[in-house]
Design a protein around this motif. Structure first.
Motif, PDB file in Angstrom:
ATOM      1  N   LYS A  12       0.832  -1.204   0.000  1.00 56.62           N
ATOM      2  CA  LYS A  12       0.000   0.000   0.000  1.00 56.62           C
ATOM      3  C   LYS A  12       0.870   1.259   0.000  1.00 56.62           C
ATOM      4  O   LYS A  12       2.006   1.243   0.463  1.00 56.62           O
ATOM      5  CB  LYS A  12      -0.914  -0.009   1.227  1.00 56.62           C
ATOM      6  N   LEU A  13       0.299   2.344  -0.514  1.00 53.33           N
ATOM      7  CA  LEU A  13       1.002   3.623  -0.524  1.00 53.33           C
ATOM      8  C   LEU A  13       0.972   4.241   0.871  1.00 53.33           C
ATOM      9  O   LEU A  13      -0.092   4.330   1.491  1.00 53.33           O
ATOM     10  CB  LEU A  13       0.352   4.580  -1.525  1.00 53.33           C
ATOM     11  N   PRO A  14       2.118   4.714   1.379  1.00 51.00           N
ATOM     12  CA  PRO A  14       2.185   5.270   2.751  1.00 51.00           C
ATOM     13  C   PRO A  14       1.776   6.738   2.794  1.00 51.00           C
ATOM     14  O   PRO A  14       2.580   7.615   3.090  1.00 51.00           O
ATOM     15  CB  PRO A  14       3.660   5.093   3.105  1.00 51.00           C
ATOM     16  N   LEU A  15       0.520   7.008   2.505  1.00 50.55           N
ATOM     17  CA  LEU A  15       0.057   8.401   2.421  1.00 50.55           C
ATOM     18  C   LEU A  15       0.083   9.062   3.795  1.00 50.55           C
ATOM     19  O   LEU A  15      -0.697   8.714   4.683  1.00 50.55           O
ATOM     20  CB  LEU A  15      -1.357   8.445   1.835  1.00 50.55           C
ATOM     21  N   GLY A  16       0.981  10.016   3.967  1.00 46.32           N
ATOM     22  CA  GLY A  16       1.054  10.768   5.216  1.00 46.32           C
ATOM     23  C   GLY A  16       1.679  10.029   6.378  1.00 46.32           C
ATOM     24  O   GLY A  16       1.754  10.586   7.475  1.00 46.32           O
ATOM     25  N   LEU A  17       2.126   8.793   6.178  1.00 46.73           N
ATOM     26  CA  LEU A  17       2.689   8.017   7.285  1.00 46.73           C
ATOM     27  C   LEU A  17       4.159   8.359   7.505  1.00 46.73           C
ATOM     28  O   LEU A  17       4.933   8.450   6.560  1.00 46.73           O
ATOM     29  CB  LEU A  17       2.550   6.516   7.021  1.00 46.73           C
ATOM     30  N   PRO A  62       8.738  12.927  -2.468  1.00 48.93           N
ATOM     31  CA  PRO A  62       8.040  11.673  -2.154  1.00 48.93           C
ATOM     32  C   PRO A  62       6.545  11.845  -1.899  1.00 48.93           C
ATOM     33  O   PRO A  62       5.747  10.997  -2.297  1.00 48.93           O
ATOM     34  CB  PRO A  62       8.769  11.172  -0.906  1.00 48.93           C
ATOM     35  N   VAL A  63       6.156  12.934  -1.247  1.00 47.34           N
ATOM     36  CA  VAL A  63       4.742  13.169  -0.967  1.00 47.34           C
ATOM     37  C   VAL A  63       3.959  13.330  -2.264  1.00 47.34           C
ATOM     38  O   VAL A  63       2.884  12.742  -2.450  1.00 47.34           O
ATOM     39  CB  VAL A  63       4.559  14.418  -0.080  1.00 47.34           C
ATOM     40  N   SER A  64       4.496  14.107  -3.189  1.00 46.53           N
ATOM     41  CA  SER A  64       3.810  14.337  -4.458  1.00 46.53           C
ATOM     42  C   SER A  64       3.668  13.053  -5.260  1.00 46.53           C
ATOM     43  O   SER A  64       2.621  12.796  -5.856  1.00 46.53           O
ATOM     44  CB  SER A  64       4.574  15.384  -5.281  1.00 46.53           C
ATOM     45  N   CYS A  65       4.721  12.239  -5.279  1.00 42.46           N
ATOM     46  CA  CYS A  65       4.665  10.976  -6.026  1.00 42.46           C
ATOM     47  C   CYS A  65       3.598  10.047  -5.456  1.00 42.46           C
ATOM     48  O   CYS A  65       2.794   9.476  -6.202  1.00 42.46           O
ATOM     49  CB  CYS A  65       6.023  10.281  -6.001  1.00 42.46           C
ATOM     50  N   ASN A  66       3.582   9.865  -4.145  1.00 43.49           N
ATOM     51  CA  ASN A  66       2.599   8.975  -3.528  1.00 43.49           C
ATOM     52  C   ASN A  66       1.172   9.441  -3.769  1.00 43.49           C
ATOM     53  O   ASN A  66       0.287   8.638  -4.081  1.00 43.49           O
ATOM     54  CB  ASN A  66       2.875   8.855  -2.028  1.00 43.49           C
ATOM     55  N   LEU A  67       0.944  10.743  -3.648  1.00 44.99           N
ATOM     56  CA  LEU A  67      -0.402  11.271  -3.871  1.00 44.99           C
ATOM     57  C   LEU A  67      -0.790  11.202  -5.342  1.00 44.99           C
ATOM     58  O   LEU A  67      -1.960  10.970  -5.676  1.00 44.99           O
ATOM     59  CB  LEU A  67      -0.496  12.702  -3.345  1.00 44.99           C
ATOM     60  N   PHE A  68       0.188  11.387  -6.236  1.00 45.57           N
ATOM     61  CA  PHE A  68      -0.109  11.249  -7.664  1.00 45.57           C
ATOM     62  C   PHE A  68      -0.541   9.824  -7.986  1.00 45.57           C
ATOM     63  O   PHE A  68      -1.532   9.604  -8.700  1.00 45.57           O
ATOM     64  CB  PHE A  68       1.104  11.613  -8.515  1.00 45.57           C
ATOM     65  N   PHE A  69       0.180   8.840  -7.483  1.00 47.08           N
ATOM     66  CA  PHE A  69      -0.186   7.451  -7.749  1.00 47.08           C
ATOM     67  C   PHE A  69      -1.547   7.107  -7.146  1.00 47.08           C
ATOM     68  O   PHE A  69      -2.271   6.277  -7.685  1.00 47.08           O
ATOM     69  CB  PHE A  69       0.883   6.507  -7.218  1.00 47.08           C
ATOM     70  N   TYR A  70      -1.894   7.749  -6.051  1.00 48.12           N
ATOM     71  CA  TYR A  70      -3.183   7.503  -5.409  1.00 48.12           C
ATOM     72  C   TYR A  70      -4.328   8.124  -6.210  1.00 48.12           C
ATOM     73  O   TYR A  70      -5.362   7.496  -6.444  1.00 48.12           O
ATOM     74  CB  TYR A  70      -3.164   8.067  -3.985  1.00 48.12           C
ATOM     75  N   GLU A  71      -4.146   9.381  -6.656  1.00 52.50           N
ATOM     76  CA  GLU A  71      -5.219  10.089  -7.355  1.00 52.50           C
ATOM     77  C   GLU A  71      -5.155   9.926  -8.865  1.00 52.50           C
ATOM     78  O   GLU A  71      -6.130  10.192  -9.567  1.00 52.50           O
ATOM     79  CB  GLU A  71      -5.194  11.578  -6.992  1.00 52.50           C
ATOM     80  N   LYS A  72      -3.971   9.547  -9.372  1.00 51.09           N
ATOM     81  CA  LYS A  72      -3.754   9.367 -10.821  1.00 51.09           C
ATOM     82  C   LYS A  72      -4.124  10.632 -11.594  1.00 51.09           C
ATOM     83  O   LYS A  72      -4.796  10.610 -12.618  1.00 51.09           O
ATOM     84  CB  LYS A  72      -4.558   8.167 -11.344  1.00 51.09           C
ATOM     85  N   GLU A  73      -3.653  11.759 -11.067  1.00 47.29           N
ATOM     86  CA  GLU A  73      -3.907  13.056 -11.698  1.00 47.29           C
ATOM     87  C   GLU A  73      -2.730  13.979 -11.429  1.00 47.29           C
ATOM     88  O   GLU A  73      -2.245  14.053 -10.300  1.00 47.29           O
ATOM     89  CB  GLU A  73      -5.194  13.669 -11.128  1.00 47.29           C
ATOM     90  N   PHE A  74      -2.275  14.665 -12.485  1.00 55.43           N
ATOM     91  CA  PHE A  74      -1.174  15.610 -12.328  1.00 55.43           C
ATOM     92  C   PHE A  74      -1.702  16.916 -11.756  1.00 55.43           C
ATOM     93  O   PHE A  74      -2.499  17.604 -12.388  1.00 55.43           O
ATOM     94  CB  PHE A  74      -0.487  15.882 -13.676  1.00 55.43           C
ATOM     95  N   LYS A  75      -1.268  17.235 -10.539  1.00 54.72           N
ATOM     96  CA  LYS A  75      -1.647  18.513  -9.941  1.00 54.72           C
ATOM     97  C   LYS A  75      -0.707  18.800  -8.774  1.00 54.72           C
ATOM     98  O   LYS A  75       0.175  18.008  -8.449  1.00 54.72           O
ATOM     99  CB  LYS A  75      -3.100  18.500  -9.490  1.00 54.72           C
TER     100      LYS A  75
END
Length: 514
Positions: free
Chosen positions: A4-9, A271-284
Motif C-alpha cells: 500500500k502507498l504510505p500516504l502521510g505516514l 516523495p509526498v507528491s509521487c505517492n499522492l499522484f499514484f493515489y489520485e492518478k492526476e497531475f496537480k
C-alpha cells in the motif's frame, strides 16, 4: 496487489507492520552510523526527515524484525542496543503551551517511559540529567526532529517569539556539547539551516550532511527508485491517463522531479507528491498545497522581489541564514521553492524552481500577492493572454492587462508604482510559460523585460508618466535589439507607458526592429 502507498505516514514501524511501501534508504543510514558522532540534515518539509528519524530509532532499539529484506539487515550488529531519546518539535505542543512548558512536559514523559524521575529544574538541566542517567548502562542515541519548528513557525508574524525560542533552544542544545562520552549518536533534522552564531554556537561539533554528495539522495526518490519500487503504480496510472509508460514518466519528471541538494549529485522526486499522484492518478499540485509560505511571500513583497531567477551566487549565500538578517534566497532554497540547477566554472551556483509543481504554484501565489489576482482566476486570465500572444495580437494583450490593472486595489502599487507594474507583467508572462527575463544587463544598458517566443523576441521598456514613444526611442537609441539578431527571430520593440493617476497602461507602441 503490491504494498500500500504510505500516504502521510511517518512511523517506520507502522509502515512495515501494515505492509506499506518503504523505499529502502538504509544504505545511507549505515554509511552515517558507521562513524558514530553528531550529524545534522536539512531538507524541505514533507521530504522524509521524520521517517529517517523513525528508522534510526528502531535500528538502535534492535528491532530486527522490521528490517527484514532491507539493505542493512545482514550488515548491522543487532546486539548493539542503545536507549533512544527522540524529540519531535512538531508534536510537543509548543504553540499551545509555550516552548518552555512543552519541553518540560516532554522531558518528564520521556523519563517516565524509561522508569526514571528527573530532579533538576530547567529544561537544559533536565535534558542533561536524562541523558547521563540513561547512559549509565549504555551510551544514548539522541534524535531531534524538526529542531527549528519553534523558530520558523513564528517568522513573519510573531518575530519576538521566534527570537525568544531561539535563545531557549540555544541553551537547550548547548547541553549536548559536553556529553560526548554519554552519546553514541546525535542526529538533528530541520527545514532551515541557521548560521552557527544563530543557534548552534554552543554545539560546534556537528557534521552537516545537508549538501554532502554522499547524502544528496538520502531523502526523496531517485529515478531508479521510482521505477523499481512503483512499477505497478506507474503502469496503472499510464492506463488511467491513456499515456504510454514513457510519456507518463516524462510528465512525472517535469511535475515532481528536480530537487538537487549538491551541485554534482542526481536529482530526486518529492516523495509526498509521487505517492499522492499514484493515489489520485492526476497531475496537480500536492506538496505545495500542504502549506502556504505566508511569511516568505510577505518577505518577498517587503524586499520587492518578484522574479525568483537570481543570478549565480556563491554557495555560502544560501547554505544558511541568520534570524537577525533573513535572506530570501537562503530561505527559498532551504524550504524547497528553489533548488540547485547547475554550477558554473567559477564555482557559482545557479538556483531555479525544481519542477512544474513548485513553479506554477509559486507563480500563482506571487501573482496574488503582487498583482492582486486570485489564484483561482489567474489560470483563465493566463489562457486569454497566451492565446492573444499566439495570434500575435499585441493590442488584445494590452487590453487584457489594462483590465487586470483596472481592478487592482490602490494599496498594491501606492509605494512603488513602476516596480509594481513591472512585477505584474513579469509574473503573468512567466506563468504563461513564455520565457521572460527582467532587468537584463547588456553592454550599454539594462532592458526592463525581454520576452522570447518560438518566433519572436520582444524587448519591453517601461515608463511612468512619460510616453510609450519615449520608451521605444530608448530601445532604438541604445540598440538593445542588436544583441538578439543572431537568434534568427524577429525582434519587436514594445514601449509601454504607465500612468500614476489612472494606475494603468496609458499608451503603448510596438515596432519591428532591425
Amino acid at each position: 496487489m503490491g504494498k500500500k502507498l504510505p500516504l502521510g505516514l511517518q512511523d517506520f514501524r507502522k509502515i512495515i507492520e501494515n505492509d506499506f511501501k518503504y523505499i529502502d534508504k538504509t544504505e545511507y543510514i549505515h554509511r552515517m552510523v558507521t562513524n558514530p558522532g553528531a550529524y545534522f540534515l536539512s531538507r524541505p518539509r514533507r521530504f522524509g526527515k521524520s521517517i529517517t528519524v523513525a528508522v534510526l530509532q528502531e535500528l538502535y532499539s534492535g528491532s530486527r524484525e522490521l528490517f527484514k529484506g532491507l539493505w542493512i539487515e545482514d550488515k548491522w550488529d543487532w546486539s548493539r542496543k542503545h536507549p533512544v531519546i527522540r524529540l519531535s518539535f512538531t508534536s510537543i505542543g509548543f504553540q499551545s503551551m509555550g516552548l518552555t512548558a512543552a519541553l518540560n512536559q516532554e522531558l518528564n514523559n520521556q523519563a517516565k517511559a524509561f522508569g526514571l524521575s528527573l530532579e533538576n529544574e530547567g529544561n537544559a538541566s533536565k535534558f542533561k540529567e536524562l541523558i547521563t542517567k540513561l547512559a549509565g548502562g549504555n551510551k544514548v542515541v539522541v534524535l531531534i526532529d524538526e529542531y527549528d519548528a519553534p523558530i520558523i513557525n513564528y517568522l513573519g508574524k510573531e518575530i519576538d517569539k521566534a527570537y525568544q525560542n531561539r535563545e531557549l533552544l540555544k541553551e537547550f542544545y548547548t547541553v549536548l556539547k559536553d556529553l560526548d562520552s554519554s552519546i553514541e549518536l546525535l542526529f538533528l533534522t530541520g527545514v532551515s539551516k541557521f548560521s552557527k552564531v544563530g543557534i548552534f554556537s554552543g554545539l560546534n561539533n556537528l557534521t552537516d550532511l545537508t549538501m554532502q554528495s554522499g547524502y544528496a539522495t538520502m531523502l526523496g526518490y531517485t529515478q531508479r527508485e521510482l521505477e523499481e519500487n512503483f512499477a505497478e503504480e506507474i503502469e496503472m496510472a499510464a492506463i488511467h491517463l491513456q499515456l504510454s509508460t514513457g510519456e507518463l514518466l516524462e510528465q512525472m519528471r517535469l511535475w515532481y522531479n528536480g530537487y538537487r541538494f549538491q551541485a554534482n549529485a542526481g536529482r530526486v522526486y518529492n516523495p509526498v507528491s509521487c505517492n499522492l499522484f499514484f493515489y489520485e492518478k492526476e497531475f496537480k499540485n500536492f506538496w505545495f498545497a500542504t502549506g502556504t509560505p505566508t511569511f516568505l511571500v510577505n518577505l518577498l513583497k517587503q524586499e520587492g522581489i518578484f522574479d525568483l531567477h537570481f543570478p549565480p551566487i556563491n554557495p555560502s549565500g544560501f547554505e544558511s541564514f541568520d534570524l537577525d538578517r533573513l535572506k530570501p534566497i537562503a530561505i527559498l532554497f532551504q524550504t524547497g521553492y528553489l533548488t540547485i540547477h547547475e554550477k558554473d566554472e567559477d564555482g557559482l551556483i545557479q538556483l531555479d524552481y525544481p519542477n512544474k509543481e513548485v513553479r506554477d504554484s509559486m507563480l500563482e501565489i506571487l501573482i496574488e500577492a503582487f498583482v492582486g489576482v486570485d489564484a483561482e482566476l489567474s489560470t483563465s486570465l493566463i489562457i486569454r493572454i497566451r492565446n492573444a500572444f499566439r495570434a500575435n495580437d499585441l493590442e488584445l494583450v494590452i487590453r487584457i492587462l489594462q483590465g487586470v490593472f483596472k481592478e487592482l486595489p490602490y494599496f498594491l502599487h501606492e509605494k512603488y508604482p513602476e516596480k509594481f507594474f513591472h512585477a505584474a507583467i513579469h509574473l503573468l508572462f512567466s506563468y504563461l510559460g513564455i520565457r521572460i527575463q527582467s532587468e537584463v544587463c547588456i553592454s550599454d544598458g539594462r532592458i526592463d523585460s525581454l520576452v522570447e517566443t518560438d518566433t519572436k523576441v520582444y524587448i519591453l521598456e517601461y515608463k511612468l508618466d512619460e510616453s510609450a514613444q519615449v520608451a521605444l526611442d530608448q530601445i532604438k537609441h541604445k540598440k538593445y535589439y542588436q544583441a538578439y539578431w543572431e537568434k534568427g527571430k524577429k525582434v519587436i520593440g514594445l514601449g509601454v507607458n504607465f500612468s500614476s493617476e489612472t494606475r494603468n497602461i496609458e499608451d503603448w507602441v510596438a515596432e519591428e526592429l532591425g
